[in-house]
Design a protein around this motif. Structure first.
Motif, PDB file in Angstrom:
ATOM      1  N   ARG A 259       0.707  -1.593  -0.027  1.00 49.34           N
ATOM      2  CA  ARG A 259      -0.053  -0.127  -0.092  1.00 49.34           C
ATOM      3  C   ARG A 259       1.102   1.034   0.212  1.00 49.34           C
ATOM      4  O   ARG A 259       0.248   2.312  -0.551  1.00 49.34           O
ATOM      5  CB  ARG A 259      -0.686  -0.044   1.243  1.00 49.34           C
ATOM      6  CG  ARG A 259      -2.027   1.165   1.569  1.00 49.34           C
ATOM      7  CD  ARG A 259      -2.776   1.320   2.677  1.00 49.34           C
ATOM      8  NE  ARG A 259      -1.770   1.437   3.772  1.00 49.34           N
ATOM      9  CZ  ARG A 259      -1.895   2.766   4.049  1.00 49.34           C
ATOM     10  NH1 ARG A 259      -2.325   3.764   2.761  1.00 49.34           N
ATOM     11  NH2 ARG A 259      -0.997   3.640   4.544  1.00 49.34           N
ATOM     12  N   ARG A 260       1.823   1.562   0.616  1.00 50.55           N
ATOM     13  CA  ARG A 260       2.956   2.726   1.133  1.00 50.55           C
ATOM     14  C   ARG A 260       3.972   3.182   0.224  1.00 50.55           C
ATOM     15  O   ARG A 260       4.355   3.588  -0.561  1.00 50.55           O
ATOM     16  CB  ARG A 260       4.499   2.427   2.085  1.00 50.55           C
ATOM     17  CG  ARG A 260       2.755   2.612   3.763  1.00 50.55           C
ATOM     18  CD  ARG A 260       3.769   2.101   4.600  1.00 50.55           C
ATOM     19  NE  ARG A 260       2.748   2.164   6.049  1.00 50.55           N
ATOM     20  CZ  ARG A 260       2.820   3.525   6.990  1.00 50.55           C
ATOM     21  NH1 ARG A 260       4.092   4.200   6.502  1.00 50.55           N
ATOM     22  NH2 ARG A 260       2.494   3.926   7.979  1.00 50.55           N
ATOM     23  N   THR A 261       3.891   1.342  -1.378  1.00 51.35           N
ATOM     24  CA  THR A 261       5.003   1.751  -2.413  1.00 51.35           C
ATOM     25  C   THR A 261       4.560   1.528  -3.668  1.00 51.35           C
ATOM     26  O   THR A 261       4.855   2.319  -4.724  1.00 51.35           O
ATOM     27  CB  THR A 261       6.104   0.484  -2.349  1.00 51.35           C
ATOM     28  OG1 THR A 261       4.982  -0.963  -2.354  1.00 51.35           O
ATOM     29  CG2 THR A 261       6.860   0.278  -0.780  1.00 51.35           C
ATOM     30  N   GLU A 262       3.009   1.419  -4.204  1.00 49.62           N
ATOM     31  CA  GLU A 262       2.316   0.993  -5.496  1.00 49.62           C
ATOM     32  C   GLU A 262       2.308   2.532  -6.064  1.00 49.62           C
ATOM     33  O   GLU A 262       1.039   2.877  -5.218  1.00 49.62           O
ATOM     34  CB  GLU A 262       0.484   0.126  -5.266  1.00 49.62           C
ATOM     35  CG  GLU A 262       0.256   0.324  -6.820  1.00 49.62           C
ATOM     36  CD  GLU A 262       0.954  -0.724  -7.613  1.00 49.62           C
ATOM     37  OE1 GLU A 262       0.874  -0.398  -8.922  1.00 49.62           O
ATOM     38  OE2 GLU A 262       1.773  -1.615  -7.173  1.00 49.62           O
ATOM     39  N   LEU A 263       1.938   2.840  -6.488  1.00 56.67           N
ATOM     40  CA  LEU A 263       2.471   4.385  -6.754  1.00 56.67           C
ATOM     41  C   LEU A 263       2.722   6.000  -6.265  1.00 56.67           C
ATOM     42  O   LEU A 263       2.118   6.594  -6.322  1.00 56.67           O
ATOM     43  CB  LEU A 263       0.627   4.400  -7.991  1.00 56.67           C
ATOM     44  CG  LEU A 263      -0.062   3.372  -8.688  1.00 56.67           C
ATOM     45  CD1 LEU A 263      -1.547   4.281  -8.883  1.00 56.67           C
ATOM     46  CD2 LEU A 263       1.122   2.996 -10.172  1.00 56.67           C
ATOM     47  N   PHE A 267       8.967   7.273  -5.294  1.00 55.08           N
ATOM     48  CA  PHE A 267      10.076   6.660  -5.619  1.00 55.08           C
ATOM     49  C   PHE A 267      10.540   7.056  -6.939  1.00 55.08           C
ATOM     50  O   PHE A 267      11.344   6.795  -7.574  1.00 55.08           O
ATOM     51  CB  PHE A 267       9.182   5.326  -5.908  1.00 55.08           C
ATOM     52  CG  PHE A 267       9.489   4.461  -4.354  1.00 55.08           C
ATOM     53  CD1 PHE A 267      10.761   3.340  -4.323  1.00 55.08           C
ATOM     54  CD2 PHE A 267       9.128   4.701  -3.383  1.00 55.08           C
ATOM     55  CE1 PHE A 267      10.515   2.454  -3.282  1.00 55.08           C
ATOM     56  CE2 PHE A 267       8.703   3.771  -2.181  1.00 55.08           C
ATOM     57  CZ  PHE A 267       9.894   2.718  -1.873  1.00 55.08           C
ATOM     58  N   SER A 268       9.817   8.000  -7.218  1.00 53.86           N
ATOM     59  CA  SER A 268      10.148   8.158  -9.060  1.00 53.86           C
ATOM     60  C   SER A 268      11.304  10.184  -9.093  1.00 53.86           C
ATOM     61  O   SER A 268      10.306  11.007  -8.406  1.00 53.86           O
ATOM     62  CB  SER A 268       9.094   9.265  -9.574  1.00 53.86           C
ATOM     63  OG  SER A 268       7.790   7.897  -9.636  1.00 53.86           O
ATOM     64  N   ALA A 276      10.453  10.119 -13.741  1.00 47.46           N
ATOM     65  CA  ALA A 276      10.039   8.500 -14.203  1.00 47.46           C
ATOM     66  C   ALA A 276       8.701   7.887 -13.592  1.00 47.46           C
ATOM     67  O   ALA A 276       8.699   8.292 -12.577  1.00 47.46           O
ATOM     68  CB  ALA A 276      11.292   7.895 -13.309  1.00 47.46           C
ATOM     69  N   PRO A 277       8.276   7.093 -14.278  1.00 44.75           N
ATOM     70  CA  PRO A 277       6.656   7.042 -13.351  1.00 44.75           C
ATOM     71  C   PRO A 277       6.997   5.788 -12.020  1.00 44.75           C
ATOM     72  O   PRO A 277       7.971   5.178 -11.854  1.00 44.75           O
ATOM     73  CB  PRO A 277       6.594   5.186 -15.077  1.00 44.75           C
ATOM     74  CG  PRO A 277       7.548   5.528 -15.682  1.00 44.75           C
ATOM     75  CD  PRO A 277       8.561   6.786 -15.484  1.00 44.75           C
ATOM     76  N   PRO A 278       6.161   6.122 -11.275  1.00 43.83           N
ATOM     77  CA  PRO A 278       5.944   5.667 -10.338  1.00 43.83           C
ATOM     78  C   PRO A 278       6.568   3.699 -10.198  1.00 43.83           C
ATOM     79  O   PRO A 278       5.347   3.079 -11.120  1.00 43.83           O
ATOM     80  CB  PRO A 278       4.520   6.182  -9.375  1.00 43.83           C
ATOM     81  CG  PRO A 278       4.265   6.154 -10.333  1.00 43.83           C
ATOM     82  CD  PRO A 278       4.220   6.414 -11.431  1.00 43.83           C
ATOM     83  N   PRO A 279       6.704   3.097  -8.620  1.00 44.58           N
ATOM     84  CA  PRO A 279       6.243   1.985  -8.959  1.00 44.58           C
ATOM     85  C   PRO A 279       5.246   1.295  -9.190  1.00 44.58           C
ATOM     86  O   PRO A 279       4.626   1.525  -8.036  1.00 44.58           O
ATOM     87  CB  PRO A 279       7.517   1.360  -8.028  1.00 44.58           C
ATOM     88  CG  PRO A 279       6.411   2.475  -6.968  1.00 44.58           C
ATOM     89  CD  PRO A 279       7.536   3.860  -8.217  1.00 44.58           C
ATOM     90  N   CYS A 302       7.536  -9.078  -5.620  1.00 42.87           N
ATOM     91  CA  CYS A 302       8.770  -7.517  -5.845  1.00 42.87           C
ATOM     92  C   CYS A 302       8.322  -6.731  -6.957  1.00 42.87           C
ATOM     93  O   CYS A 302       7.084  -7.081  -7.112  1.00 42.87           O
ATOM     94  CB  CYS A 302       9.678  -8.670  -6.494  1.00 42.87           C
ATOM     95  SG  CYS A 302       9.196  -9.899  -7.911  1.00 42.87           S
ATOM     96  N   PHE A 303       8.340  -6.015  -7.099  1.00 42.39           N
ATOM     97  CA  PHE A 303       8.029  -4.390  -7.699  1.00 42.39           C
ATOM     98  C   PHE A 303       8.953  -3.579  -8.630  1.00 42.39           C
ATOM     99  O   PHE A 303      10.214  -3.835  -8.181  1.00 42.39           O
ATOM    100  CB  PHE A 303       7.374  -3.252  -6.732  1.00 42.39           C
ATOM    101  CG  PHE A 303       8.007  -2.869  -5.675  1.00 42.39           C
ATOM    102  CD1 PHE A 303       8.337  -1.785  -5.435  1.00 42.39           C
ATOM    103  CD2 PHE A 303       8.899  -3.244  -4.555  1.00 42.39           C
ATOM    104  CE1 PHE A 303       9.112  -0.807  -4.963  1.00 42.39           C
ATOM    105  CE2 PHE A 303       9.363  -2.907  -3.466  1.00 42.39           C
ATOM    106  CZ  PHE A 303       8.926  -1.293  -3.532  1.00 42.39           C
ATOM    107  N   SER A 304       8.618  -3.296  -9.653  1.00 41.83           N
ATOM    108  CA  SER A 304       9.976  -2.914 -10.630  1.00 41.83           C
ATOM    109  C   SER A 304       9.414  -1.263 -10.067  1.00 41.83           C
ATOM    110  O   SER A 304       8.339  -1.035  -9.476  1.00 41.83           O
ATOM    111  CB  SER A 304       9.226  -3.039 -11.794  1.00 41.83           C
ATOM    112  OG  SER A 304       9.677  -2.188 -12.635  1.00 41.83           O
TER     113      SER A 304
END
Length: 577
Positions: A259-263, A267-268, A276-279, A302-304
């Motif tokens: 929840r805290r990392t998606e989009l 991180f961009s 950069a697009p968000p993760p 894992c996330f990109s």
């Protein structure tokens, strides 16, 4: 559009070359990838220049590759040591989405007829392009054998020019759609060629396709986005669902981390006006193999993350911080829930024991080694070797293999308290851009502006500049910043670093050069309606790339020479250097 000089009639070479290149069904990460290599060696072997100079083309093996794939290369040598490198990949994604049209996917003319028969079922944009006749459809024509056909056709034209200044090398690599094993080997090849011939690498051109918002505005990229694949492994504390406060559910904690990392745009990273697009998360799974009334013991995912300027370590620091915040949040929520529960129910303990604990993979590895010494180290190497062998055979993939190894290490951990382990899964693509180079030579620093002017004058089009190609490509391996720090970060965080995936940092530093992507206009990459614009393919992109070579190697002067027919050289005196 009238072309003159050495490009006259080049469409008549690009088209048949491309059709045969497409028919080499080089599906990524399969033995069929070698079909492209075999086609290239046969085609180049029949060319008079390479018959006269067989040492100027060939293949080089990718050591330990499960399919014995090889990098293909060819070069034209001229006066001096300055060199321009062309690179493209010749692997293509599968054709499952073609359904009943699979057999036509590698035959553009036949595919066009079949698509016309299902015109009404195609997306509107694809249907219009099909009817226009201005687009070439087929797997790989756009991504990216079209660019490769342009590069090889230009190379063969240069082979016919007497007194050619400089050197041009074309590299065709497999595996770009997977782990870039081909490009990582190509970097080593370029380092070997530099030693052998004393090349002074000026710039590398890739010819990946670009997409357009405006039909009259193309894109030239002066770098490529980086890519990292952080993983998170949550070890919980197992309990029966009737005793939920006696355990810690790893799914809850991993969900909070997701929840805290998606989009999360934190991180961009930003360079200039590019962001950069968000993760986004690509994989999430708990460890349960079947249903029962216990919590899962672990959960992982894992996330990109695409990067413009971040290093692996700076990103890992962000991952650690988010995991710590998420852990503390989940523990606080559990304690709040427990207090409310105890207001009406019998307490199961005076307080919950859970504390936040977040560590990188290397810390976990050292803990197991300190506890069990050689017994662990020997067992770990056996496990790792076995797991990687199963990846190579296709029995499992890198993500599953990674978490299998982390699970194995936990068998040697005597502390049962919950914790989060974070790290990286291959592949890793460094972010590169000409904006990071200091003191670029004028011929490179001004190249975009001159090409944009050339396009405006010759085909009334404008090309925008971007500093990062966001589609992820092999240009990521043309240069590297902070190689020693990157190596250290990968060694600490990437369990699968080594035989199966490694980063040739020393070779990258040795061949370090600016880069640029100049490719044709394309649409629907990786889809059944993948297509490339014919005018770009046969005219505009060859003109742009040739002009770039003239600006870099020939002082901006037009390349001149007498060509014999369709690219076959006569008895002109080739200076092989």
């Amino acid at each position: 559009m009238n072309q003159s000089g050495i490009l006259n009639g080049i469409e008549d070479e690009i088209k048949p070359f491309l059709y045969k290149y497409i028919q080499a069904r080089s599906l990524t990460y399969t033995p069929a990838e070698r079909d492209a290599e075999r086609f290239l060696m046969e085609e180049l072997g029949a060319d008079p220049y390479f018959q006269a100079h067989p040492e100027y083309f060939g293949t080089c093996e990718i050591e330990g590759d499960p399919f014995q794939r090889r990098v293909s290369y060819a070069m034209v040598r001229g006066q001096g040591n300055d060199a321009v490198v062309f690179v493209h990949h010749n692997d293509v994604v599968d054709v499952e989405d073609y359904k009943l049209l699979k057999e036509y996917a590698f035959s553009p003319d036949e595919l066009e007829k079949e698509l016309a028969g299902i015109r009404e079922s195609l997306p509107e944009d694809a249907g219009r392009d099909l009817e226009s006749g201005e687009w070439l459809f087929g797997r790989g024509g756009c991504d990216m054998k079209g660019g490769g056909a342009i590069q090889f056709s230009l190379l063969r034209r240069y082979a016919q020019l007497p007194d050619f200044r400089g050197n041009v090398i074309v590299i065709a690599v497999p595996d770009e759609e997977n782990l870039s094993a081909g490009m990582r080997r190509a970097v080593q090849l370029l380092a070997e060629l530099k030693d052998r011939y004393g090349f002074n690498y000026k710039i590398m051109f890739n010819s990946e396709p670009h997409q357009r918002k405006n039909p009259d505005v193309g894109i030239i990229s002066e770098g490529s986005v980086g890519k990292l694949l952080p993983f998170v492994y949550v070890r919980g504390y197992l309990s029966h669902i009737g005793k939920v406060y006696e355990g810690l559910n790893p799914v809850s904690l991993l969900s909070e981390i997701v929840r805290r990392t998606e989009l999360n745009v934190d991180f961009s990273d930003v360079v200039g006006n590019e962001c950069a697009p968000p993760p986004t998360w690509l994989y999430m799974k708990d460890s349960k193999k079947h249903y029962d009334v216990s919590m899962p013991l672990s959960a992982s995912g894992c996330f990109s993350v695409l990067t413009l300027d971040q290093s692996p370590q700076s990103l890992l620091n962000k991952v650690k911080s988010v995991c710590e915040e998420a852990f503390e949040c989940v523990v606080a929520d559990m304690n709040d829930s427990y207090r409310r529960f105890c207001e009406t129910a019998e307490p199961v303990a005076s307080e919950l024991p859970w504390k936040s604990r977040v560590e990188d993979f290397d810390t976990l590895l050292r803990e197991a080694a300190e506890a069990y010494g050689d017994r662990f180290r020997e067992a770990y190497e056996r496990k790792r070797k076995d797991a990687l062998a199963r990846v190579a055979s296709g029995e499992t993939d890198l993500i599953e293999c990674n978490f299998e190894i982390v699970d194995f290490v936990f068998e040697y951990i005597d502390d049962f308290s919950p914790r989060v382990i974070y790290g990286l899964i291959p592949p890793y693509y460094p972010n590169v851009s000409n904006v990071f180079f200091e003191g670029l030579e004028p011929s490179v620093a001004d190249l975009y502006e001159k090409l944009d002017q050339f396009a405006a004058e010759n085909f009334r089009q404008h090309y925008e500049r971007e500093y990062f190609y966001t589609g992820i490509c092999d240009l990521s391996f043309t240069s590297i910043r902070g190689g020693a720090d990157i190596r250290k970060a990968l060694e600490r965080s990437m369990p699968l670093l080594g035989e199966y995936f490694d980063l040739p940092i020393e070779a990258i530093e040795k061949i370090s050069m600016p880069c640029m992507n100049i490719g044709p206009w394309g649409k629907d990459f990786h889809k059944m309606t993948e297509r490339v614009y014919k005018e770009d393919l046969y005219e505009r992109t060859p003109m742009l790339l040739n002009r770039a070579v003239e600006l870099i190697l020939n002082g901006g002067q037009p390349l001149k020479g007498v060509l014999n027919g369709q690219g076959k050289k006569d008895d002109c005196n080739i200076n092989a250097g």
